[in-house]
Design a protein around this motif. Structure first.
Motif, PDB file in Angstrom:
ATOM      1  N   ASN A 273      48.241  34.226  48.769  1.00 16.15           N
ATOM      2  CA  ASN A 273      48.895  35.375  49.403  1.00 16.15           C
ATOM      3  C   ASN A 273      49.250  36.428  48.351  1.00 16.15           C
ATOM      4  O   ASN A 273      49.067  37.628  48.552  1.00 16.15           O
ATOM      5  N   TYR A 274      49.774  35.952  47.236  1.00 17.63           N
ATOM      6  CA  TYR A 274      50.129  36.851  46.129  1.00 17.63           C
ATOM      7  C   TYR A 274      48.888  37.552  45.581  1.00 17.63           C
ATOM      8  O   TYR A 274      48.890  38.779  45.338  1.00 17.63           O
ATOM      9  N   ALA A 275      47.815  36.792  45.408  1.00 18.55           N
ATOM     10  CA  ALA A 275      46.582  37.378  44.880  1.00 18.55           C
ATOM     11  C   ALA A 275      46.076  38.494  45.790  1.00 18.55           C
ATOM     12  O   ALA A 275      45.643  39.556  45.318  1.00 18.55           O
ATOM     13  N   GLU A 276      46.147  38.271  47.077  1.00 18.44           N
ATOM     14  CA  GLU A 276      45.661  39.276  48.023  1.00 18.44           C
ATOM     15  C   GLU A 276      46.495  40.557  47.950  1.00 18.44           C
ATOM     16  O   GLU A 276      45.954  41.670  47.903  1.00 18.44           O
ATOM     17  N   ALA A 277      47.814  40.403  47.938  1.00 14.11           N
ATOM     18  CA  ALA A 277      48.685  41.574  47.864  1.00 14.11           C
ATOM     19  C   ALA A 277      48.509  42.306  46.531  1.00 14.11           C
ATOM     20  O   ALA A 277      48.534  43.540  46.477  1.00 14.11           O
ATOM     21  N   ALA A 278      48.329  41.561  45.450  1.00 15.61           N
ATOM     22  CA  ALA A 278      48.116  42.183  44.143  1.00 15.61           C
ATOM     23  C   ALA A 278      46.832  43.000  44.134  1.00 15.61           C
ATOM     24  O   ALA A 278      46.791  44.137  43.645  1.00 15.61           O
ATOM     25  N   ASN A 279      45.777  42.424  44.686  1.00 16.49           N
ATOM     26  CA  ASN A 279      44.496  43.118  44.692  1.00 16.49           C
ATOM     27  C   ASN A 279      44.567  44.423  45.470  1.00 16.49           C
ATOM     28  O   ASN A 279      44.020  45.447  45.045  1.00 16.49           O
ATOM     29  N   GLU A 280      45.249  44.396  46.624  1.00 16.90           N
ATOM     30  CA  GLU A 280      45.305  45.587  47.465  1.00 16.90           C
ATOM     31  C   GLU A 280      46.238  46.659  46.915  1.00 16.90           C
ATOM     32  O   GLU A 280      46.285  47.771  47.453  1.00 16.90           O
ATOM     33  N   THR A 281      46.974  46.349  45.868  1.00 16.04           N
ATOM     34  CA  THR A 281      47.850  47.337  45.246  1.00 16.04           C
ATOM     35  C   THR A 281      47.384  47.691  43.833  1.00 16.04           C
ATOM     36  O   THR A 281      48.163  48.152  42.998  1.00 16.04           O
ATOM     37  N   GLY A 282      46.108  47.449  43.567  1.00 16.57           N
ATOM     38  CA  GLY A 282      45.521  47.885  42.312  1.00 16.57           C
ATOM     39  C   GLY A 282      45.773  46.979  41.122  1.00 16.57           C
ATOM     40  O   GLY A 282      45.526  47.377  39.982  1.00 16.57           O
ATOM     41  N   LYS A 283      46.229  45.759  41.382  1.00 21.46           N
ATOM     42  CA  LYS A 283      46.535  44.836  40.278  1.00 21.46           C
ATOM     43  C   LYS A 283      45.517  43.701  40.280  1.00 21.46           C
ATOM     44  O   LYS A 283      45.848  42.527  40.449  1.00 21.46           O
ATOM     45  N   MET A 284      44.290  44.060  40.081  1.00 23.32           N
ATOM     46  CA  MET A 284      43.198  43.096  40.157  1.00 23.32           C
ATOM     47  C   MET A 284      43.308  42.010  39.094  1.00 23.32           C
ATOM     48  O   MET A 284      42.926  40.857  39.325  1.00 23.32           O
ATOM     49  N   ALA A 285      43.843  42.340  37.929  1.00 23.86           N
ATOM     50  CA  ALA A 285      43.976  41.342  36.861  1.00 23.86           C
ATOM     51  C   ALA A 285      44.903  40.217  37.289  1.00 23.86           C
ATOM     52  O   ALA A 285      44.666  39.043  36.961  1.00 23.86           O
ATOM     53  N   GLU A 286      45.959  40.548  38.012  1.00 22.69           N
ATOM     54  CA  GLU A 286      46.873  39.512  38.505  1.00 22.69           C
ATOM     55  C   GLU A 286      46.166  38.630  39.528  1.00 22.69           C
ATOM     56  O   GLU A 286      46.340  37.405  39.531  1.00 22.69           O
ATOM     57  N   ALA A 287      45.401  39.253  40.409  1.00 17.48           N
ATOM     58  CA  ALA A 287      44.653  38.488  41.403  1.00 17.48           C
ATOM     59  C   ALA A 287      43.655  37.552  40.728  1.00 17.48           C
ATOM     60  O   ALA A 287      43.520  36.376  41.105  1.00 17.48           O
ATOM     61  N   LEU A 288      42.964  38.039  39.726  1.00 20.94           N
ATOM     62  CA  LEU A 288      41.992  37.222  39.002  1.00 20.94           C
ATOM     63  C   LEU A 288      42.663  36.039  38.335  1.00 20.94           C
ATOM     64  O   LEU A 288      42.136  34.909  38.368  1.00 20.94           O
ATOM     65  N   ASP A 289      43.815  36.261  37.753  1.00 26.22           N
ATOM     66  CA  ASP A 289      44.528  35.169  37.091  1.00 26.22           C
ATOM     67  C   ASP A 289      44.864  34.053  38.073  1.00 26.22           C
ATOM     68  O   ASP A 289      44.724  32.866  37.749  1.00 26.22           O
TER      69      ASP A 289
END
Length: 587
Positions: A420-436
């Motif tokens: 869930n966190y990865a999805e929200a991070a990706n949609e707010t421009g924080k792709m590095a967090e999603a990848l981690d």
């Protein structure tokens, strides 16, 4: 919770049966003077609401491509039938009764506060489920009297419902214990960590394309979702939540660090139907009620994290090559989740046992196929696929014991919080967090890291990462009831519309490639001598008769209010895609 469950009989003293005392229609039999002045009866009242969180369900993903069965056919859902309708105001009545009446009793203030917090969370949880189905619903916060109160209330807007859900959850968090220890007698009750993770999930849904079709991935709600999901992830991780080392143990090793909230099962008082529903018929009390499809088998990545047909992958192969070697070089979660023909499957304590599905070779309760040389007809062609579910199966249970399955049901685990966190991070421009996050999950899965250390992930745009996260949810959360709702939440139901499903038939072959005589194959199988490569494989559409193609129209993004409900409350509006004027989306 086990102690509390034993108190159900105590509540039954209030009237002719426990069910009656908590029935809205017989609420006159409910005596608040008894319940809310006795801690045992008060806890029993609350415990009687906990079944709302469900239990193991073999068909949880029956509406997706993961499991066999064409469950969506033309007009499956109408305004008159009961299909996909959720109107839980009986439960809301009981919850509201607790919130009001507990504070009138003489229980200690701490007990009152805890019960109130539990009830507030239950109210939010119940309303979220209804909003997820229908959009805005009447958000009732007081116990209505069916004789004195006006029950013909209109629907709150969807936006108002989300605001009220979050308000209830926030108040619940303030009154709940932060974390209930696994050794506590209260383990199994709601704590603030579960409430925090649930709040983050609610805000993810609020931001989703389902509720925001005109601006699916660029609305302001995504920022709220990100903050809530990051907080849930950070707070829970700081308290020791995390991924268990072995994917096989996400549920089987109970009360592990990955379990955020569980429903407690304990034989003989409370059991579930998981093993009885997923095992092959020869090892159960009847045919398996849920089996994986070939479509889902293909969706597991290879050991390098890439799909089988990705030319850049280390294990690249064509679909035909995959069909003849689908068990080789796969994401390790595949072998921990699926049973296939020829696989070592030491169920019921049978050392060295291999499972077979080939017609004429396998047990008649396990076979799948149409091989004319078998000399028999399979009775499983409409329900089986040549695959079975291994995930969360308690293999130590003997065949006669499968109905004793009492593994605690994991309602939410930390892997879901992470995704869930990865999805929200990706949609707010924080792709590095999603990848981690995805790298952590794939590392636990046992996928090869690759030269770049990205575990096969190549996404370099928000859209590509979105697909990667969705694919990871599909595999990581397999058979846990997420897939259909993920596609619906993301407005991707067209991926199910018009689709078919298939199984895989196995036929034993000799070293020269010719079919092995059935008698010889059966004798070798009885000695577990045949391995996967001793068979050739072909596809068969399932089911073989009846409806064979899914019909999933776009109006299923919000289900209708049942006409019977509308007829009894003239102030309710029907959803706009179902002949009404109510818009269930967000402004």
């Amino acid at each position: 919770m086990k102690k509390i469950l034993s108190l159900f009989l105590g509540v039954s003293l209030l009237c002719s049966s426990c069910n009656d005392v908590l029935d809205v229609e017989d609420i006159s039999n409910y005596n608040p003077e008894l319940v809310w002045n006795d801690a045992n009866l008060a806890n029993a009242y609350m415990a009687n609401l906990y079944p709302m969180f469900g239990n193991w369900n073999t068909g949880a993903d029956a509406f997706s491509q993961q499991l066999a069965g064409i469950n969506f056919y033309a007009d499956r859902i109408t305004i008159t039938n009961g299909e996909f309708k959720l109107w839980n105001y009986g439960r809301i009545r009981l919850i509201n009764q607790a919130i009001v009446d507990v504070n009138k009793g003489r229980l200690p203030d701490a007990v009152k506060a805890n019960i109130t917090a539990q009830a507030l969370f239950m109210r939010a949880y119940t309303y979220f489920e209804m909003v997820r189905y229908h959009g805005g619903v009447p958000y009732i916060t007081v116990p209505q009297d069916r004789y004195e109160d006006d029950l013909a209330v209109p629907r709150n807007s969807t936006a108002e419902c989300f605001d009220l859900i979050i308000k209830d959850v926030d108040q619940a968090i303030a009154g709940l214990p932060k974390k209930i220890a696994t050794t506590s007698a209260d383990f199994g009750k709601i704590d603030a960590n579960f409430a925090l993770a649930f709040k983050a999930k609610v805000l993810l849904w609020k931001a989703s394309p389902q509720f925001n079709p005109s601006r699916p991935f660029n609305n302001a709600y995504w920022a709220q979702a990100y903050e809530a999901n990051k907080k849930a992830y950070d707070d829970l991780k700081a308290q020791g939540y995390g991924l268990v080392d072995d994917y096989s143990n996400v549920a089987l090793v109970e009360r592990g660090k990955e379990s955020v909230f569980t429903v407690i099962n304990s034989y003989p008082n409370k059991v579930a139907n998981w093993d009885n529903g997923v095992r092959p018929g020869s090892e159960s009390r009847g045919p398996a009620s849920a089996v994986p499809t070939w479509e889902f088998i293909k969706e597991y990545p290879m050991k390098d994290g890439k799909m089988f047909n990705d030319p850049s992958g280390k294990y690249y192969k064509s679909e035909e090559a995959l069909l003849q070697s689908f068990w080789k070089d796969r994401d390790p979660r595949f072998a921990k989740s699926i049973v296939w023909n020829g696989k070592v499957y030491e169920v019921s304590g049978k050392a060295g046992k291999r499972q077979y599905t080939a017609l004429g070779v396998a047990h008649e309760l396990d076979d799948f196929g149409v091989n004319p040389k078998a000399g028999v007809n399979s009775t499983n062609l409409d329900r089986y696929t040549g695959f079975f579910i291994l995930k969360n199966s308690l293999l130590k249970l003997a065949q006669a014991e499968v109905q004793q399955y009492d593994v605690d049901f994991v309602v939410m685990r930390f892997a879901e919080v992470m995704l869930n966190y990865a999805e929200a991070a990706n949609e707010t421009g924080k792709m590095a967090e999603a990848l981690d996050i995805l790298k952590q999950i794939r590392k636990r899965a046992g996928i090869e890291p690759g030269a770049d250390g990205n575990y096969g992930i190549t996404a370099n745009t928000t859209a590509a990462m979105r697909e990667t996260i969705l694919a990871e949810r599909n595999v990581e959360l397999a058979f846990e009831g997420h897939r259909f709702w993920d596609l619906r939440r993301l407005r991707m139901l067209d991926r199910l519309d018009g689709t078919t499903k298939h199984g895989v038939e196995a036929i034993a072959v000799q070293a020269n490639g010719q079919d092995m005589p059935i008698g010889e194959a059966r004798e070798k199988a009885n000695r577990y001598e045949l391995v996967e490569s001793d068979f050739r494989y072909s596809l068969l559409q399932v089911p073989r008769s009846g409806v064979k193609v899914n019909v999933v129209p776009g109006k299923y993004y919000f289900f209708p209010i049942q006409r019977d409900i509308l007829d009894r409350n003239k102030n309710l509006e029907q959803n706009k895609d179902w002949g009404g004027s109510f818009d269930p989306t967000l402004p």
